[in-house]
Write a protein that holds these residues in place. Structure first.
Motif, PDB file in Angstrom:
ATOM      1  N   LEU A 122      43.941  34.193  35.010  1.00 28.99           N
ATOM      2  CA  LEU A 122      44.628  34.363  36.280  1.00 28.99           C
ATOM      3  C   LEU A 122      45.797  35.339  36.152  1.00 28.99           C
ATOM      4  O   LEU A 122      46.072  36.113  37.075  1.00 28.99           O
ATOM      5  N   ARG A 123      46.462  35.306  35.020  1.00 30.74           N
ATOM      6  CA  ARG A 123      47.567  36.246  34.813  1.00 30.74           C
ATOM      7  C   ARG A 123      47.057  37.681  34.789  1.00 30.74           C
ATOM      8  O   ARG A 123      47.734  38.598  35.291  1.00 30.74           O
ATOM      9  N   VAL A 179      42.877  16.416  35.320  1.00 32.54           N
ATOM     10  CA  VAL A 179      43.571  17.701  35.244  1.00 32.54           C
ATOM     11  C   VAL A 179      42.576  18.827  34.960  1.00 32.54           C
ATOM     12  O   VAL A 179      42.662  19.914  35.546  1.00 32.54           O
ATOM     13  N   THR A 180      41.604  18.580  34.083  1.00 25.68           N
ATOM     14  CA  THR A 180      40.580  19.587  33.815  1.00 25.68           C
ATOM     15  C   THR A 180      39.808  19.917  35.089  1.00 25.68           C
ATOM     16  O   THR A 180      39.570  21.087  35.411  1.00 25.68           O
ATOM     17  N   PHE A 181      39.410  18.892  35.827  1.00 28.42           N
ATOM     18  CA  PHE A 181      38.650  19.082  37.063  1.00 28.42           C
ATOM     19  C   PHE A 181      39.456  19.873  38.100  1.00 28.42           C
ATOM     20  O   PHE A 181      38.982  20.868  38.653  1.00 28.42           O
ATOM     21  N   CYS A 182      40.689  19.450  38.345  1.00 32.26           N
ATOM     22  CA  CYS A 182      41.507  20.108  39.367  1.00 32.26           C
ATOM     23  C   CYS A 182      41.892  21.525  38.947  1.00 32.26           C
ATOM     24  O   CYS A 182      41.857  22.453  39.766  1.00 32.26           O
ATOM     25  N   ALA A 183      42.252  21.699  37.681  1.00 28.12           N
ATOM     26  CA  ALA A 183      42.632  23.028  37.205  1.00 28.12           C
ATOM     27  C   ALA A 183      41.443  23.979  37.252  1.00 28.12           C
ATOM     28  O   ALA A 183      41.601  25.164  37.570  1.00 28.12           O
ATOM     29  N   GLY A 184      40.241  23.467  36.952  1.00 30.53           N
ATOM     30  CA  GLY A 184      39.050  24.306  37.016  1.00 30.53           C
ATOM     31  C   GLY A 184      38.750  24.752  38.440  1.00 30.53           C
ATOM     32  O   GLY A 184      38.391  25.909  38.681  1.00 30.53           O
ATOM     33  N   LEU A 185      38.906  23.841  39.397  1.00 29.58           N
ATOM     34  CA  LEU A 185      38.690  24.204  40.797  1.00 29.58           C
ATOM     35  C   LEU A 185      39.704  25.248  41.260  1.00 29.58           C
ATOM     36  O   LEU A 185      39.357  26.215  41.948  1.00 29.58           O
ATOM     37  N   LEU A 186      40.966  25.050  40.878  1.00 27.16           N
ATOM     38  CA  LEU A 186      42.000  26.009  41.257  1.00 27.16           C
ATOM     39  C   LEU A 186      41.745  27.369  40.610  1.00 27.16           C
ATOM     40  O   LEU A 186      41.939  28.408  41.245  1.00 27.16           O
ATOM     41  N   ARG A 187      41.307  27.353  39.350  1.00 27.98           N
ATOM     42  CA  ARG A 187      40.987  28.623  38.686  1.00 27.98           C
ATOM     43  C   ARG A 187      39.899  29.370  39.445  1.00 27.98           C
ATOM     44  O   ARG A 187      39.982  30.577  39.676  1.00 27.98           O
ATOM     45  N   GLN A 218      38.971  29.037  42.693  1.00 27.28           N
ATOM     46  CA  GLN A 218      39.370  29.472  44.030  1.00 27.28           C
ATOM     47  C   GLN A 218      40.419  30.583  43.977  1.00 27.28           C
ATOM     48  O   GLN A 218      40.321  31.575  44.711  1.00 27.28           O
ATOM     49  N   LEU A 219      41.423  30.438  43.121  1.00 28.16           N
ATOM     50  CA  LEU A 219      42.448  31.472  43.009  1.00 28.16           C
ATOM     51  C   LEU A 219      41.876  32.748  42.416  1.00 28.16           C
ATOM     52  O   LEU A 219      42.269  33.858  42.803  1.00 28.16           O
ATOM     53  N   GLY A 220      40.927  32.602  41.487  1.00 28.91           N
ATOM     54  CA  GLY A 220      40.288  33.780  40.912  1.00 28.91           C
ATOM     55  C   GLY A 220      39.484  34.539  41.946  1.00 28.91           C
ATOM     56  O   GLY A 220      39.508  35.773  41.992  1.00 28.91           O
ATOM     57  N   LYS A 221      38.775  33.807  42.818  1.00 21.89           N
ATOM     58  CA  LYS A 221      38.005  34.462  43.880  1.00 21.89           C
ATOM     59  C   LYS A 221      38.928  35.194  44.847  1.00 21.89           C
ATOM     60  O   LYS A 221      38.650  36.319  45.263  1.00 21.89           O
ATOM     61  N   ALA A 222      40.037  34.537  45.196  1.00 22.20           N
ATOM     62  CA  ALA A 222      40.967  35.156  46.142  1.00 22.20           C
ATOM     63  C   ALA A 222      41.567  36.433  45.558  1.00 22.20           C
ATOM     64  O   ALA A 222      41.676  37.457  46.245  1.00 22.20           O
ATOM     65  N   ALA A 223      41.960  36.379  44.280  1.00 21.61           N
ATOM     66  CA  ALA A 223      42.550  37.557  43.652  1.00 21.61           C
ATOM     67  C   ALA A 223      41.530  38.671  43.503  1.00 21.61           C
ATOM     68  O   ALA A 223      41.834  39.846  43.736  1.00 21.61           O
ATOM     69  N   ALA A 224      40.294  38.316  43.128  1.00 22.18           N
ATOM     70  CA  ALA A 224      39.254  39.331  42.969  1.00 22.18           C
ATOM     71  C   ALA A 224      38.929  39.988  44.307  1.00 22.18           C
ATOM     72  O   ALA A 224      38.696  41.200  44.388  1.00 22.18           O
TER      73      ALA A 224
END
Length: 248
Positions: free
Chosen positions: A242-243, A153-161, A163-169
């Motif tokens: 992310l929020r 969960v740490t690994f997957c959540a970190g990857l999502l953070r 990728q989603l952070g890059k997209a939002a930025a």
């Protein structure tokens, strides 16, 4: 090809930021990976081939944990193979930045190998507990499953953070007016020390205790608790970050 010294200097110049990296990765694993990347460059290996070398060392060590009766000799061999595999895991990215031969395929392969590693390391401990361990209780068999859950969960959540952070930025940058931005925050040594218990390289040290089953179980259990606490902290931090990137 340039000399090894020249290659090492170029690798140091292409090094990723030390922000969010523990002292082990910064002062042990990355320098070791730099040496391996220089050797791989001189040997004409590609980054993807280096990733596969990393996988070979790591997966062979984990197979040994599952199939061979624990001993001090096994523990030393497993730790050495895992440490070398982790250093090659750093070397593939360094080689990619040096040669400009990195790409989505290499990043994908690296993440697949890493994900498999996180699944297999705790599965191997579970199998070893079942086959060779004189456990105080069968409840100990649940420990590797819980540790595996926290790690994945740490690994997957970190990857999502990421990728989603890059997209939002990127989306924010496309709609915002140009500004000079803010300088990057300095690297925190306190944070680098605090992250040591969550570093994979530090985790690998527990396998040196394979010759003493009770000590290995105790060390593994302590690390499981620590990683679970880190997971809770990371999830809270990443959710807030992310929020804060939500539009409006």
């Amino acid at each position: 090809m340039g000399s090894t010294g020249t290659v090492l200097r170029e690798l140091r110049g292409a090094q990723k930021s030390a922000k969010g990296v523990s002292l082990y990765s910064r002062y042990v694993n990355r320098p070791a990976g730099r040496m391996l990347a220089a050797g791989a460059y001189r040997a004409g290996l590609t980054p993807n081939q280096v990733t596969l070398v990393s996988a070979a060392f790591t997966y062979a060590a984990l197979a040994a944990v599952a199939l061979v009766e624990p001993s001090w000799t096994l523990g030393l061999a497993v730790y050495a193979a895992l440490a070398v595999g982790f250093a090659f895991d750093s070397a593939d990215g360094q080689l990619a930045r040096l040669t400009g031969r990195g790409g989505p395929d290499g990043e994908w392969l690296d993440h697949v190998v890493d994900c498999g590693k996180l699944l297999l390391v705790h599965a191997a401990v579970l199998i070893s507990f079942y086959r060779f361990g004189e456990l105080p209780s069968d409840a100990w068999l649940l420990l590797p499953l819980g540790f595996q859950l926290a790690a994945v969960v740490t690994f997957c959540a970190g990857l999502l953070r990421e990728q989603l952070g890059k997209a939002a930025a990127t989306a924010q940058a496309a709609t915002a007016q140009a500004d000079p931005g803010t300088p990057p925050a300095p690297v925190s040594r306190v944070r680098a020390v605090a992250l040591l218990p969550a570093d994979y390289g530090v985790f690998c040290l527990v396998f040196l205790l394979l010759g003493a089953p009770g000590a290995f179980r105790a060390g593994y259990a302590v690390l499981a608790v620590v990683h679970t606490l880190f997971l809770a902290a990371f999830l809270t931090k990443w959710f807030r970050e992310l929020r804060a990137l939500r539009p409006g």
